[in-house]
Design a protein around this motif. Structure first.
Motif, PDB file in Angstrom:
ATOM      1  N   ALA A  91       0.828  -1.208   0.000  1.00  0.00           N
ATOM      2  CA  ALA A  91       0.000   0.000   0.000  1.00  0.00           C
ATOM      3  C   ALA A  91       0.860   1.255   0.000  1.00  0.00           C
ATOM      4  O   ALA A  91       0.532   2.257  -0.645  1.00  0.00           O
ATOM      5  CB  ALA A  91      -0.944  -0.010   1.201  1.00  0.00           C
ATOM      6  N   GLN A  92       1.978   1.206   0.706  1.00  0.00           N
ATOM      7  CA  GLN A  92       2.886   2.347   0.696  1.00  0.00           C
ATOM      8  C   GLN A  92       3.494   2.533  -0.685  1.00  0.00           C
ATOM      9  O   GLN A  92       3.594   3.656  -1.201  1.00  0.00           O
ATOM     10  CB  GLN A  92       3.976   2.170   1.742  1.00  0.00           C
ATOM     11  CG  GLN A  92       4.873   3.393   1.888  1.00  0.00           C
ATOM     12  CD  GLN A  92       5.784   3.299   3.105  1.00  0.00           C
ATOM     13  OE1 GLN A  92       6.181   2.209   3.517  1.00  0.00           O
ATOM     14  NE2 GLN A  92       6.113   4.441   3.688  1.00  0.00           N
ATOM     15  N   GLU A  93       3.874   1.432  -1.319  1.00  0.00           N
ATOM     16  CA  GLU A  93       4.479   1.510  -2.647  1.00  0.00           C
ATOM     17  C   GLU A  93       3.478   1.959  -3.710  1.00  0.00           C
ATOM     18  O   GLU A  93       3.809   2.753  -4.591  1.00  0.00           O
ATOM     19  CB  GLU A  93       5.051   0.140  -3.042  1.00  0.00           C
ATOM     20  CG  GLU A  93       6.251  -0.295  -2.216  1.00  0.00           C
ATOM     21  CD  GLU A  93       6.683  -1.724  -2.517  1.00  0.00           C
ATOM     22  OE1 GLU A  93       6.060  -2.363  -3.407  1.00  0.00           O
ATOM     23  OE2 GLU A  93       7.633  -2.211  -1.868  1.00  0.00           O
ATOM     24  N   GLU A  94       2.248   1.461  -3.634  1.00  0.00           N
ATOM     25  CA  GLU A  94       1.277   1.699  -4.693  1.00  0.00           C
ATOM     26  C   GLU A  94       0.526   3.018  -4.576  1.00  0.00           C
ATOM     27  O   GLU A  94       0.235   3.663  -5.582  1.00  0.00           O
ATOM     28  CB  GLU A  94       0.268   0.549  -4.751  1.00  0.00           C
ATOM     29  CG  GLU A  94       0.883  -0.771  -5.202  1.00  0.00           C
ATOM     30  CD  GLU A  94      -0.142  -1.885  -5.269  1.00  0.00           C
ATOM     31  OE1 GLU A  94      -1.348  -1.609  -5.105  1.00  0.00           O
ATOM     32  OE2 GLU A  94       0.272  -3.042  -5.479  1.00  0.00           O
ATOM     33  N   ILE A  95       0.168   3.411  -3.341  1.00  0.00           N
ATOM     34  CA  ILE A  95      -0.649   4.621  -3.197  1.00  0.00           C
ATOM     35  C   ILE A  95      -0.064   5.618  -2.201  1.00  0.00           C
ATOM     36  O   ILE A  95      -0.717   6.597  -1.844  1.00  0.00           O
ATOM     37  CB  ILE A  95      -2.105   4.275  -2.811  1.00  0.00           C
ATOM     38  CG1 ILE A  95      -2.176   3.599  -1.433  1.00  0.00           C
ATOM     39  CG2 ILE A  95      -2.749   3.379  -3.879  1.00  0.00           C
ATOM     40  CD1 ILE A  95      -3.609   3.408  -0.923  1.00  0.00           C
ATOM     41  N   GLY A  96       1.173   5.378  -1.752  1.00  0.00           N
ATOM     42  CA  GLY A  96       1.829   6.322  -0.842  1.00  0.00           C
ATOM     43  C   GLY A  96       1.263   6.339   0.553  1.00  0.00           C
ATOM     44  O   GLY A  96       1.352   7.359   1.251  1.00  0.00           O
ATOM     45  N   LEU A  97       0.687   5.214   1.006  1.00  0.00           N
ATOM     46  CA  LEU A  97       0.072   5.157   2.329  1.00  0.00           C
ATOM     47  C   LEU A  97       1.126   4.891   3.393  1.00  0.00           C
ATOM     48  O   LEU A  97       1.714   3.816   3.459  1.00  0.00           O
ATOM     49  CB  LEU A  97      -0.993   4.055   2.364  1.00  0.00           C
ATOM     50  CG  LEU A  97      -1.690   3.826   3.697  1.00  0.00           C
ATOM     51  CD1 LEU A  97      -2.363   5.106   4.189  1.00  0.00           C
ATOM     52  CD2 LEU A  97      -2.700   2.696   3.579  1.00  0.00           C
ATOM     53  N   ASP A  98       1.368   5.896   4.243  1.00  0.00           N
ATOM     54  CA  ASP A  98       2.311   5.764   5.345  1.00  0.00           C
ATOM     55  C   ASP A  98       1.741   4.775   6.362  1.00  0.00           C
ATOM     56  O   ASP A  98       0.597   4.939   6.808  1.00  0.00           O
ATOM     57  CB  ASP A  98       2.512   7.130   5.998  1.00  0.00           C
ATOM     58  CG  ASP A  98       3.555   7.125   7.099  1.00  0.00           C
ATOM     59  OD1 ASP A  98       3.813   6.050   7.691  1.00  0.00           O
ATOM     60  OD2 ASP A  98       4.109   8.195   7.381  1.00  0.00           O
ATOM     61  N   PRO A  99       2.496   3.731   6.737  1.00  0.00           N
ATOM     62  CA  PRO A  99       1.994   2.782   7.734  1.00  0.00           C
ATOM     63  C   PRO A  99       1.557   3.449   9.035  1.00  0.00           C
ATOM     64  O   PRO A  99       0.702   2.919   9.746  1.00  0.00           O
ATOM     65  CB  PRO A  99       3.190   1.848   7.968  1.00  0.00           C
ATOM     66  CG  PRO A  99       3.980   1.928   6.702  1.00  0.00           C
ATOM     67  CD  PRO A  99       3.816   3.347   6.217  1.00  0.00           C
ATOM     68  N   GLU A 103      -4.384   1.764  10.993  1.00  0.00           N
ATOM     69  CA  GLU A 103      -4.675   0.951  12.180  1.00  0.00           C
ATOM     70  C   GLU A 103      -5.281  -0.370  11.693  1.00  0.00           C
ATOM     71  O   GLU A 103      -6.434  -0.401  11.227  1.00  0.00           O
ATOM     72  CB  GLU A 103      -5.662   1.665  13.094  1.00  0.00           C
ATOM     73  CG  GLU A 103      -6.063   0.829  14.311  1.00  0.00           C
ATOM     74  CD  GLU A 103      -7.282   1.378  15.032  1.00  0.00           C
ATOM     75  OE1 GLU A 103      -7.753   0.688  15.958  1.00  0.00           O
ATOM     76  OE2 GLU A 103      -7.770   2.466  14.668  1.00  0.00           O
ATOM     77  N   VAL A 104      -4.518  -1.439  11.752  1.00  0.00           N
ATOM     78  CA  VAL A 104      -5.028  -2.752  11.346  1.00  0.00           C
ATOM     79  C   VAL A 104      -6.033  -3.220  12.389  1.00  0.00           C
ATOM     80  O   VAL A 104      -5.736  -3.236  13.586  1.00  0.00           O
ATOM     81  CB  VAL A 104      -3.878  -3.766  11.194  1.00  0.00           C
ATOM     82  CG1 VAL A 104      -4.431  -5.171  10.926  1.00  0.00           C
ATOM     83  CG2 VAL A 104      -2.942  -3.342  10.069  1.00  0.00           C
TER      84      VAL A 104
END
Length: 197
Positions: A91-99, A103-104
């Motif tokens: 998700a970080q690679e594809e849409i720039g979502l910072d972990p 919140e999982v």
């Protein structure tokens, strides 16, 4: 009275109902799967932001599934600690979502695809201030779909097409100009079935 159609209601439903594994073959019981088949591990992020699920439209030049609607995700790498780590990395690679904006909250049973993957869906709450940055090499567009629509089993229909010489049935959940189908729609329908009263 049914559960509320929000992330907390979904988590309550997942905790209260038995897991239901799913696969791309659910609607095609006549297909015989080979014993001993080896499936590649993968993970996807079902990210919910302000009551909407984040989806991507894959770039049209990709060799696999060009132009299709998908969750952020991909193969589990040897460097990933587990499927959750793989989903967050992708998700970080594809849409720039910072972990740090994630919140999982739950995971679902793995889903087998016709392309030979065992996909682990990871459900997460996404910070409301997150703004996606699509990776142009992989993602043509990022969009959001209202969670109540996706959690309504009546929103889904079954369609079919020929694949590798045989007719194959699959779920579809249309949303505006977007044709959500195949494994993505099947995983969402599995979740909707568990949430439905």
């Amino acid at each position: 009275m049914g559960r509320p159609i929000d992330l907390d209601g979904i988590c309550a439903a997942l905790a209260a109902t038995p897991p239901r594994p799913s696969s791309d073959y659910d609607l095609n019981p006549d297909i015989v799967l080979p014993e001993g088949r080896v499936l590649k591990p993968a993970a996807v992020l079902i990210g919910v932001q302000a009551g909407r699920v984040i989806l991507t439209k894959r770039a049209s030049h990709l060799a696999h599934h060009p132009g299709q609607i998908a969750f952020p995700g991909g193969k589990v790498d040897a460097t990933d600690a587990d499927p959750v780590a793989a989903a967050l990395r992708e998700a970080q690679e594809e849409i720039g979502l910072d972990p740090g904006a994630v919140e999982v909250v739950a995971t679902m049973p793995a889903h087998e695809t016709v392309t030979g993957y065992m996909v682990n869906p990871v459900i997460a709450r996404i910070s409301e201030d997150f703004r996606p940055t699509p990776e142009p090499g992989e993602v043509a567009e990022v969009f959001r779909v209202p969670l109540p629509l996706l959690m309504d089993p009546a929103a889904y229909r079954v369609e079919h097409r020929r694949w590798r010489g045989v007719w194959r049935r699959y779920y579809v959940v249309p949303y505006g100009p977007y044709y959500i189908w195949g494994a993505t729609a099947r995983m969402l329908r599995t979740l909707a079935d568990r949430v439905a009263p």
